[in-house]
Motif scaffolding. Structure first.
Motif, PDB file in Angstrom:
ATOM      1  N   ARG A   9      33.214  20.159   0.177  1.00 37.13           N
ATOM      2  CA  ARG A   9      32.897  20.571  -1.192  1.00 37.13           C
ATOM      3  C   ARG A   9      33.984  20.155  -2.172  1.00 37.13           C
ATOM      4  N   LYS A  10      35.183  19.936  -1.676  1.00 38.54           N
ATOM      5  CA  LYS A  10      36.271  19.433  -2.514  1.00 38.54           C
ATOM      6  C   LYS A  10      36.272  17.910  -2.574  1.00 38.54           C
ATOM      7  N   GLY A  11      35.304  17.287  -1.890  1.00 37.09           N
ATOM      8  CA  GLY A  11      35.203  15.831  -1.894  1.00 37.09           C
ATOM      9  C   GLY A  11      36.045  15.157  -0.826  1.00 37.09           C
ATOM     10  N   ILE A  12      36.540  15.921   0.134  1.00 36.15           N
ATOM     11  CA  ILE A  12      37.374  15.361   1.192  1.00 36.15           C
ATOM     12  C   ILE A  12      36.497  15.120   2.418  1.00 36.15           C
ATOM     13  N   PRO A  13      36.296  13.841   2.804  1.00 38.00           N
ATOM     14  CA  PRO A  13      35.481  13.560   3.987  1.00 38.00           C
ATOM     15  C   PRO A  13      36.069  14.258   5.213  1.00 38.00           C
ATOM     16  N   THR A  14      35.212  14.888   5.984  1.00 37.65           N
ATOM     17  CA  THR A  14      35.646  15.706   7.102  1.00 37.65           C
ATOM     18  C   THR A  14      34.686  15.544   8.273  1.00 37.65           C
ATOM     19  N   VAL A  15      35.211  15.667   9.465  1.00 35.17           N
ATOM     20  CA  VAL A  15      34.410  15.656  10.683  1.00 35.17           C
ATOM     21  C   VAL A  15      34.745  16.909  11.468  1.00 35.17           C
ATOM     22  N   CYS A  16      33.729  17.594  11.913  1.00 40.25           N
ATOM     23  CA  CYS A  16      33.922  18.771  12.751  1.00 40.25           C
ATOM     24  C   CYS A  16      33.823  18.338  14.207  1.00 40.25           C
ATOM     25  N   LEU A  17      34.851  18.628  14.996  1.00 38.47           N
ATOM     26  CA  LEU A  17      34.796  18.370  16.434  1.00 38.47           C
ATOM     27  C   LEU A  17      34.227  19.604  17.108  1.00 38.47           C
ATOM     28  N   GLY A  24      25.073  23.081  18.858  1.00 43.72           N
ATOM     29  CA  GLY A  24      23.911  23.663  18.174  1.00 43.72           C
ATOM     30  C   GLY A  24      24.337  24.725  17.178  1.00 43.72           C
ATOM     31  N   ALA A  25      25.275  25.556  17.576  1.00 46.62           N
ATOM     32  CA  ALA A  25      25.764  26.612  16.677  1.00 46.62           C
ATOM     33  C   ALA A  25      26.493  26.007  15.485  1.00 46.62           C
ATOM     34  N   ALA A  26      27.264  24.953  15.713  1.00 48.92           N
ATOM     35  CA  ALA A  26      27.986  24.310  14.611  1.00 48.92           C
ATOM     36  C   ALA A  26      27.014  23.714  13.604  1.00 48.92           C
ATOM     37  N   ARG A  27      26.004  23.020  14.102  1.00 50.78           N
ATOM     38  CA  ARG A  27      25.017  22.406  13.197  1.00 50.78           C
ATOM     39  C   ARG A  27      24.233  23.480  12.420  1.00 50.78           C
ATOM     40  N   ARG A  28      23.893  24.554  13.088  1.00 45.86           N
ATOM     41  CA  ARG A  28      23.165  25.640  12.420  1.00 45.86           C
ATOM     42  C   ARG A  28      24.030  26.294  11.349  1.00 45.86           C
ATOM     43  N   GLN A  29      25.295  26.495  11.658  1.00 46.23           N
ATOM     44  CA  GLN A  29      26.208  27.093  10.684  1.00 46.23           C
ATOM     45  C   GLN A  29      26.359  26.180   9.469  1.00 46.23           C
ATOM     46  N   ALA A  30      26.463  24.878   9.699  1.00 45.02           N
ATOM     47  CA  ALA A  30      26.557  23.932   8.585  1.00 45.02           C
ATOM     48  C   ALA A  30      25.313  24.018   7.709  1.00 45.02           C
ATOM     49  N   GLU A  31      24.167  24.113   8.338  1.00 38.85           N
ATOM     50  CA  GLU A  31      22.910  24.233   7.600  1.00 38.85           C
ATOM     51  C   GLU A  31      22.887  25.517   6.768  1.00 38.85           C
ATOM     52  N   LEU A  32      23.276  26.620   7.375  1.00 42.71           N
ATOM     53  CA  LEU A  32      23.286  27.900   6.664  1.00 42.71           C
ATOM     54  C   LEU A  32      24.284  27.912   5.510  1.00 42.71           C
ATOM     55  N   MET A  33      25.342  27.116   5.631  1.00 43.96           N
ATOM     56  CA  MET A  33      26.357  27.057   4.580  1.00 43.96           C
ATOM     57  C   MET A  33      26.022  26.008   3.520  1.00 43.96           C
ATOM     58  N   GLY A  34      24.838  25.381   3.624  1.00 43.95           N
ATOM     59  CA  GLY A  34      24.388  24.454   2.599  1.00 43.95           C
ATOM     60  C   GLY A  34      24.838  23.020   2.789  1.00 43.95           C
ATOM     61  N   LEU A  35      25.290  22.657   3.985  1.00 43.39           N
ATOM     62  CA  LEU A  35      25.729  21.291   4.234  1.00 43.39           C
ATOM     63  C   LEU A  35      25.107  20.791   5.547  1.00 43.39           C
ATOM     64  N   PRO A  36      23.769  20.648   5.560  1.00 44.46           N
ATOM     65  CA  PRO A  36      23.090  20.306   6.801  1.00 44.46           C
ATOM     66  C   PRO A  36      23.442  18.932   7.358  1.00 44.46           C
ATOM     67  N   ASP A  37      23.980  18.050   6.526  1.00 45.99           N
ATOM     68  CA  ASP A  37      24.330  16.715   7.012  1.00 45.99           C
ATOM     69  C   ASP A  37      25.822  16.578   7.317  1.00 45.99           C
ATOM     70  N   ALA A  38      26.489  17.692   7.540  1.00 40.91           N
ATOM     71  CA  ALA A  38      27.905  17.652   7.906  1.00 40.91           C
ATOM     72  C   ALA A  38      28.082  16.820   9.171  1.00 40.91           C
ATOM     73  N   SER A  39      29.162  16.053   9.219  1.00 39.01           N
ATOM     74  CA  SER A  39      29.448  15.240  10.395  1.00 39.01           C
ATOM     75  C   SER A  39      29.984  16.120  11.518  1.00 39.01           C
ATOM     76  N   VAL A  40      29.282  16.085  12.640  1.00 37.01           N
ATOM     77  CA  VAL A  40      29.707  16.837  13.822  1.00 37.01           C
ATOM     78  C   VAL A  40      29.849  15.836  14.963  1.00 37.01           C
ATOM     79  N   VAL A  41      31.030  15.762  15.531  1.00 35.19           N
ATOM     80  CA  VAL A  41      31.267  14.893  16.679  1.00 35.19           C
ATOM     81  C   VAL A  41      31.340  15.775  17.915  1.00 35.19           C
ATOM     82  N   VAL A  42      30.533  15.421  18.902  1.00 36.11           N
ATOM     83  CA  VAL A  42      30.445  16.209  20.118  1.00 36.11           C
ATOM     84  C   VAL A  42      31.480  15.731  21.134  1.00 36.11           C
ATOM     85  N   VAL A  43      32.281  16.670  21.596  1.00 31.05           N
ATOM     86  CA  VAL A  43      33.264  16.404  22.636  1.00 31.05           C
ATOM     87  C   VAL A  43      32.731  17.051  23.912  1.00 31.05           C
TER      88      VAL A  43
END
Length: 83
Positions: A9-17, A24-43
């Motif tokens: 939201r501050k314009g800083i590109p970010t990736v969630c590991l 699944g929980a990370a993607r759902r949380q991103a969706e609920l927080m209004g950022l459904p296309d957040a980058s999530v990298v699966v480890v």
């Protein structure tokens, strides 16, 4: 995921590991927080292993991390304005 959304939201590109057990929980949380296309990298989780990132595992996901940081995205504020 909270940090990812806050920084995006501050314009800083970010990736969630995310450990593959929690992706699944990370993607759902991103969706609920209004950022459904957040980058999530699966480890991948190694049974019996720790959640620490071993250098070999970092090498495996590094291309996805870089891709998530540099991919073309609409500015977060633009996406929010349409919501």
């Amino acid at each position: 995921m909270h940090d990812t959304v806050h920084l995006e939201r501050k314009g800083i590109p970010t990736v969630c590991l995310s450990n593959d057990l929690f992706t699944g929980a990370a993607r759902r949380q991103a969706e609920l927080m209004g950022l459904p296309d957040a980058s999530v990298v699966v480890v991948p989780h190694e049974p019996g292993g720790t959640l620490d990132l071993h250098p070999r595992r970092v090498e495996e996901v590094l291309p996805s991390i870089v891709e998530g940081l540099v991919r073309a995205r609409k500015p977060v504020l633009e996406r929010q304005a349409k919501a």
